[in-house]
Design a protein around this motif. Structure first.
Motif, PDB file in Angstrom:
ATOM      1  N   GLY A   1       2.223  23.087 -31.031  1.00  0.00           N
ATOM      2  CA  GLY A   1       3.024  22.456 -30.822  1.00  0.00           C
ATOM      3  C   GLY A   1       3.032  20.784 -31.301  1.00  0.00           C
ATOM      4  O   GLY A   1       2.469  20.929 -32.201  1.00  0.00           O
ATOM      5  N   GLU A   2       4.213  20.079 -30.251  1.00  0.00           N
ATOM      6  CA  GLU A   2       4.078  18.925 -30.960  1.00  0.00           C
ATOM      7  C   GLU A   2       3.829  17.622 -30.722  1.00  0.00           C
ATOM      8  O   GLU A   2       2.305  17.777 -30.084  1.00  0.00           O
ATOM      9  CB  GLU A   2       5.253  18.203 -31.452  1.00  0.00           C
ATOM     10  CG  GLU A   2       5.999  19.907 -32.384  1.00  0.00           C
ATOM     11  CD  GLU A   2       7.824  19.324 -32.329  1.00  0.00           C
ATOM     12  OE1 GLU A   2       8.753  18.014 -32.195  1.00  0.00           O
ATOM     13  OE2 GLU A   2       8.500  20.211 -33.093  1.00  0.00           O
ATOM     14  N   ALA A   3       4.181  17.012 -29.566  1.00  0.00           N
ATOM     15  CA  ALA A   3       3.571  15.801 -28.829  1.00  0.00           C
ATOM     16  C   ALA A   3       2.558  15.864 -27.450  1.00  0.00           C
ATOM     17  O   ALA A   3       3.600  17.114 -26.764  1.00  0.00           O
ATOM     18  CB  ALA A   3       4.081  14.398 -29.327  1.00  0.00           C
ATOM     19  N   LYS A   4       1.741  15.431 -27.353  1.00  0.00           N
ATOM     20  CA  LYS A   4       0.641  15.770 -26.440  1.00  0.00           C
ATOM     21  C   LYS A   4       0.741  14.260 -25.781  1.00  0.00           C
ATOM     22  O   LYS A   4       0.250  13.869 -25.816  1.00  0.00           O
ATOM     23  CB  LYS A   4      -0.002  16.535 -26.458  1.00  0.00           C
ATOM     24  CG  LYS A   4      -0.504  18.237 -27.433  1.00  0.00           C
ATOM     25  CD  LYS A   4      -0.133  17.921 -28.459  1.00  0.00           C
ATOM     26  CE  LYS A   4      -0.389  19.373 -29.239  1.00  0.00           C
ATOM     27  NZ  LYS A   4       0.211  18.931 -30.726  1.00  0.00           N
ATOM     28  N   LEU A   5       0.356  14.776 -23.819  1.00  0.00           N
ATOM     29  CA  LEU A   5      -0.176  13.480 -22.974  1.00  0.00           C
ATOM     30  C   LEU A   5      -0.996  14.015 -22.534  1.00  0.00           C
ATOM     31  O   LEU A   5      -1.039  15.024 -21.489  1.00  0.00           O
ATOM     32  CB  LEU A   5       1.316  12.567 -22.988  1.00  0.00           C
ATOM     33  CG  LEU A   5       1.455  11.770 -22.233  1.00  0.00           C
ATOM     34  CD1 LEU A   5       1.156  10.509 -22.681  1.00  0.00           C
ATOM     35  CD2 LEU A   5       3.462  11.117 -21.556  1.00  0.00           C
ATOM     36  N   VAL A   6      -2.009  12.840 -22.127  1.00  0.00           N
ATOM     37  CA  VAL A   6      -2.702  13.265 -20.811  1.00  0.00           C
ATOM     38  C   VAL A   6      -2.802  11.665 -20.172  1.00  0.00           C
ATOM     39  O   VAL A   6      -3.302  10.031 -20.390  1.00  0.00           O
ATOM     40  CB  VAL A   6      -4.753  13.126 -21.852  1.00  0.00           C
ATOM     41  CG1 VAL A   6      -4.782  14.132 -21.072  1.00  0.00           C
ATOM     42  CG2 VAL A   6      -4.099  14.228 -22.585  1.00  0.00           C
ATOM     43  N   TYR A   7      -2.713  12.438 -18.941  1.00  0.00           N
ATOM     44  CA  TYR A   7      -3.138  11.218 -17.852  1.00  0.00           C
ATOM     45  C   TYR A   7      -4.447  10.908 -17.217  1.00  0.00           C
ATOM     46  O   TYR A   7      -4.735  13.258 -16.663  1.00  0.00           O
ATOM     47  CB  TYR A   7      -1.557  11.679 -16.768  1.00  0.00           C
ATOM     48  CG  TYR A   7       0.087  11.095 -17.349  1.00  0.00           C
ATOM     49  CD1 TYR A   7      -0.260   9.341 -17.078  1.00  0.00           C
ATOM     50  CD2 TYR A   7       0.884  11.952 -17.509  1.00  0.00           C
ATOM     51  CE1 TYR A   7       1.582   9.244 -17.209  1.00  0.00           C
ATOM     52  CE2 TYR A   7       1.938  11.605 -18.193  1.00  0.00           C
ATOM     53  CZ  TYR A   7       1.952   9.948 -18.793  1.00  0.00           C
ATOM     54  OH  TYR A   7       2.951  10.437 -18.517  1.00  0.00           O
ATOM     55  N   THR A   8      -4.715  10.224 -17.076  1.00  0.00           N
ATOM     56  CA  THR A   8      -6.447   9.744 -16.789  1.00  0.00           C
ATOM     57  C   THR A   8      -6.780   8.402 -16.098  1.00  0.00           C
ATOM     58  O   THR A   8      -5.963   7.680 -15.710  1.00  0.00           O
ATOM     59  CB  THR A   8      -7.988  10.370 -17.473  1.00  0.00           C
ATOM     60  OG1 THR A   8      -8.523  10.455 -16.810  1.00  0.00           O
ATOM     61  CG2 THR A   8      -7.483   9.488 -18.849  1.00  0.00           C
ATOM     62  N   GLY A   9      -7.524   8.430 -15.192  1.00  0.00           N
ATOM     63  CA  GLY A   9      -7.797   7.567 -14.689  1.00  0.00           C
ATOM     64  C   GLY A   9      -8.331   6.286 -15.566  1.00  0.00           C
ATOM     65  O   GLY A   9      -8.692   6.794 -16.482  1.00  0.00           O
ATOM     66  N   ALA A  10      -8.491   5.561 -15.241  1.00  0.00           N
ATOM     67  CA  ALA A  10      -8.521   4.220 -15.610  1.00  0.00           C
ATOM     68  C   ALA A  10     -10.498   4.241 -16.458  1.00  0.00           C
ATOM     69  O   ALA A  10     -10.504   4.258 -17.488  1.00  0.00           O
ATOM     70  CB  ALA A  10      -9.044   2.483 -15.377  1.00  0.00           C
ATOM     71  N   ALA A  11     -11.322   4.573 -15.464  1.00  0.00           N
ATOM     72  CA  ALA A  11     -12.830   4.756 -16.058  1.00  0.00           C
ATOM     73  C   ALA A  11     -13.011   5.778 -16.852  1.00  0.00           C
ATOM     74  O   ALA A  11     -13.941   5.963 -17.779  1.00  0.00           O
ATOM     75  CB  ALA A  11     -13.805   5.026 -14.980  1.00  0.00           C
ATOM     76  N   ALA A  12     -12.080   7.261 -17.065  1.00  0.00           N
ATOM     77  CA  ALA A  12     -11.751   8.168 -17.894  1.00  0.00           C
ATOM     78  C   ALA A  12     -12.132   8.221 -19.464  1.00  0.00           C
ATOM     79  O   ALA A  12     -11.642   8.797 -20.102  1.00  0.00           O
ATOM     80  CB  ALA A  12     -11.849   8.828 -17.480  1.00  0.00           C
TER      81      ALA A  12
END
Length: 226
Positions: free
Chosen positions: A102-113
Motif C-alpha cells: 500500500g501507501e501511507a501508514k499511521l500508528v497511534y501509541t502511547g507517549a512512553a512507547a
C-alpha cells in the motif's frame, strides 16, 4: 474540524466468532463478500485495524481491484487508503506485511512507547503519540485533521468493542457466514462491555441481504434506535 464517518466491518460465524482457535485463518466470507469488502475499502479514506489482529492475521489491507485503484487516482486520491493501527504497548515488529504494502501508514501509541516504536519501524510508518487510555476520540480528531472523512474499521473484537462502547460507530456492517465455531479460545466480534442504552436498546436495521450463495449482510446504524 469534522470527525470521520466510522464504519465497522466484520465477518462472523452464526455464533459470533471472527475466527476459530487454529493457527490457520478461518475464511468466513465467500468470493462475492470479499469483493464487497474490496469495494468498501476503495470508498474509504482510511482503514483501521488493531494491533492484535495485525500480529495474529498479518493482513495487507489493500484495495485489490486495479479498476478501483485507478478510479481513486482519477478522482485525485491515493491508489490505496491510509492504513491505520493502534497499539498501547507499541509492540509491533517491522516484518509485518501491513508496513510493506500500500501507501501511507499511521500508528497511534502511547507517549512512553512512541520513541521505541519509531526506532523499531525505521520510517515504515508515521508514529503518533496519543493517550489511548482516554478513549478513541483524540484518534478520530487527529484523523479528521488529516482529511479522513470515511474510516473503515476492520477489527478485531477489542477494537470493535471499544468503538461501539464509546458510541463512536456511525455504521455497522456484519457479514454472517453459515458456520458454527463454538471454541472458547476463539476471538469474538465483540467482548463484554457497557454498551450505550444497555441490552434492551434495539439498533436500527438499514439493510439485510444475501451476498453470494450463503453469506447474509446486516447493516445497522449504531447511533440510532429502532
Amino acid at each position: 474540524m469534522t470527525r470521520p464517518h466510522v464504519l465497522l466491518s466484520a465477518a462472523m460465524s452464526i455464533d459470533g466468532y471472527l475466527d476459530d482457535a487454529s493457527p490457520e485463518r478461518l475464511l468466513l466470507s465467500n468470493p462475492a463478500d470479499f469483493d464487497r469488502v474490496d469495494e468498501l475499502r476503495a470508498d474509504c479514506d482510511a482503514i483501521l485495524v488493531g494491533s492484535t489482529t495485525l500480529r495474529r492475521d498479518n493482513p495487507r489491507l489493500l484495495v485489490n481491484d486495479p479498476a478501483r485503484r485507478a478510479a481513486r487516482q482519477a478522482a485525485g486520491r491515493p491508489a490505496y487508503p491510509l492504513k491505520v493501527t493502534l497499539s498501547a504497548s507499541g509492540e509491533l515488529g517491522p516484518e509485518l506485511r501491513f508496513w510493506h504494502t500500500g501507501e501511507a501508514k499511521l500508528v497511534y501509541t502511547g507517549a512512553a512507547a512512541a520513541l521505541g516504536l519509531r526506532a523499531a519501524l525505521g520510517g515504515l510508518a508515521e508514529v503518533v503519540a496519543v493517550d489511548l487510555g482516554g478513549g478513541l476520540g483524540p484518534l478520530l480528531d487527529d484523523l479528521g485533521r488529516r482529511g479522513v472523512r470515511r474510516l473503515m474499521v476492520e477489527g478485531g473484537g477489542s477494537v470493535h468493542t471499544q468503538f461501539l462502547a464509546e458510541g463512536l460507530a456511525d455504521e455497522l456492517q456484519l457479514a454472517v457466514a453459515p458456520l458454527l465455531v463454538g471454541e472458547a479460545g476463539a476471538p469474538r466480534f465483540v467482548n463484554p462491555a457497557a454498551f450505550p442504552g444497555g441490552s434492551t436498546r434495539r439498533l436500527r436495521l438499514l439493510e439485510a441481504r444475501t451476498v453470494g450463495a450463503d453469506v447474509v449482510l446486516l447493516r445497522y446504524a449504531p447511533k440510532e434506535s429502532a
